[in-house]
Design a protein around this motif. Structure first.
Motif, mmCIF file in Angstrom:
data_model
loop_
_atom_site.group_PDB
_atom_site.id
_atom_site.type_symbol
_atom_site.label_atom_id
_atom_site.label_comp_id
_atom_site.label_asym_id
_atom_site.label_seq_id
_atom_site.Cartn_x
_atom_site.Cartn_y
_atom_site.Cartn_z
ATOM 1 N N ALA A 140 0.848 -1.183 0.000
ATOM 2 C CA ALA A 140 0.000 0.000 0.000
ATOM 3 C C ALA A 140 0.887 1.237 0.000
ATOM 4 C CB ALA A 140 -0.932 0.002 1.212
ATOM 5 N N ASN A 141 0.290 2.370 -0.339
ATOM 6 C CA ASN A 141 1.086 3.589 -0.510
ATOM 7 C C ASN A 141 1.179 4.468 0.731
ATOM 8 O OD1 ASN A 141 -1.488 4.661 -0.421
ATOM 9 N ND2 ASN A 141 -1.345 5.755 -2.382
ATOM 10 N N GLY A 142 0.623 4.011 1.868
ATOM 11 C CA GLY A 142 0.808 4.730 3.115
ATOM 12 C C GLY A 142 -0.036 5.964 3.285
ATOM 13 N N ARG A 143 -1.115 6.114 2.520
ATOM 14 C CA ARG A 143 -1.945 7.310 2.611
ATOM 15 C C ARG A 143 -3.237 7.060 3.378
ATOM 16 N NH1 ARG A 143 -1.339 9.536 -3.642
ATOM 17 N NH2 ARG A 143 0.918 9.871 -3.573
ATOM 18 N N PHE A 144 -3.254 6.073 4.222
ATOM 19 C CA PHE A 144 -4.467 5.705 4.955
ATOM 20 C C PHE A 144 -4.806 6.746 6.015
ATOM 21 C CE2 PHE A 144 -6.539 3.345 8.504
ATOM 22 C CZ PHE A 144 -7.707 3.039 7.842
ATOM 23 N N ASP A 174 -8.870 9.396 1.079
ATOM 24 C CA ASP A 174 -7.521 9.618 1.616
ATOM 25 C C ASP A 174 -6.405 9.380 0.597
ATOM 26 O OD1 ASP A 174 -7.692 6.869 1.430
ATOM 27 O OD2 ASP A 174 -7.579 6.491 3.580
ATOM 28 N N GLY A 175 -6.743 8.884 -0.582
ATOM 29 C CA GLY A 175 -5.725 8.627 -1.596
ATOM 30 C C GLY A 175 -5.014 7.293 -1.444
ATOM 31 N N LEU A 176 -5.520 6.434 -0.561
ATOM 32 C CA LEU A 176 -4.901 5.127 -0.354
ATOM 33 C C LEU A 176 -5.002 4.272 -1.614
ATOM 34 C CD1 LEU A 176 -3.672 3.004 1.625
ATOM 35 C CD2 LEU A 176 -6.028 2.319 2.125
ATOM 36 N N GLU A 177 -3.896 3.641 -1.985
ATOM 37 C CA GLU A 177 -3.870 2.692 -3.093
ATOM 38 C C GLU A 177 -3.184 1.410 -2.639
ATOM 39 O OE1 GLU A 177 -3.748 5.405 -7.127
ATOM 40 O OE2 GLU A 177 -1.831 4.916 -6.163
ATOM 41 N N LEU A 178 -3.640 0.310 -3.196
ATOM 42 C CA LEU A 178 -3.034 -0.990 -2.935
ATOM 43 C C LEU A 178 -2.196 -1.408 -4.130
ATOM 44 C CD1 LEU A 178 -6.073 -2.931 -1.397
ATOM 45 C CD2 LEU A 178 -4.254 -1.718 -0.183
#
Length: 219
Positions: A91-95, A101-105
């Motif tokens: 994951a990109n750490g935007r949680f 929040d912009g979170l991506e896996l």
């Protein structure tokens, strides 16, 4: 992220489990701005074809995914899960516990064994069985899947049943690795606040599970 090529998903007003329907309708009246519907899988950048790791949870949390509409988003379990996924590059750490929040896996999908929130976070066997069809569809669409992390016994057993594997062939146990149906499965205690507060699951124990998953994907 939604994938238009994924197998059929339950309708927003899925009628299949009367107890869950009644609970859902009650919360729609109480909190009309919440999601209050079956929660779809959270897919990585690239969609189903990019999935190499699948994380299978139990069910949406009342004030977590049931509120936000994204698996493990809005409660403590999600914080631990997404921090761990980020640590291992999944994951990109935007949680930030909200869907914008912009979170991506990356190479990872997350899905629950039961798609609707159950009372007291406890689905009953008929509900688990009925909802298994909605676990079967996504798993069948992940053509590059190599590893699965199951969070808790219910998620583990449902995953085995989808794969056509007898439960005694790959029994649940924290950190235990099984090879079944051409896949590697690592089981973990669920990352719930209860398990972490009571010491059943520590951050180190949870990270060890995903270290094993990461090692599998690295070959």
């Amino acid at each position: 992220m939604q994938d238009p090529e994924a197998s059929a998903e339950p309708d927003r007003d899925c009628p299949l489990c009367p107890r869950l329907v009644a609970f859902r309708e009650d919360w729609r009246d109480k909190e009309p701005d919440w999601h209050n519907a079956p929660v779809a899988p959270f897919l990585p950048v690239g969609g189903s074809a990019a999935v190499r790791l699948l994380v299978v949870g139990l069910a949406p949390g009342l004030r977590g995914a049931n509120r936000t509409g994204r698996p493990f988003t809005g409660d403590y379990a999600g914080t631990l899960l997404y921090e761990t996924l980020t640590k291992f590059g999944f994951a990109n750490g935007r949680f930030a516990a909200r869907t914008d929040d912009g979170l991506e896996l990356f190479e990872t999908a997350i899905v629950n064994a039961v798609r609707c929130v159950p009372p007291e976070n406890k689905p009953v066997p008929p509900e688990i069985h009925t909802c298994r069809q909605f676990l079967t569809g996504p798993m069948a669409s992940f053509g590059n899947l190599r590893a699965i992390v199951t969070l808790g016994r219910i998620a583990h057993d449902s995953t085995l049943r989808v794969l056509g594997v007898k439960l005694k062939a790959a029994p649940f146990g924290h950190g235990v690795l099984h090879e079944v149906a051409g896949l590697r499965i690592v089981s973990s205690y669920h990352c719930s606040r209860y398990n972490t507060n009571t010491g059943v699951l520590t951050t180190e124990m949870f990270e060890d599970v995903f270290a094993k998953a990461a090692a599998i994907l690295k070959g």
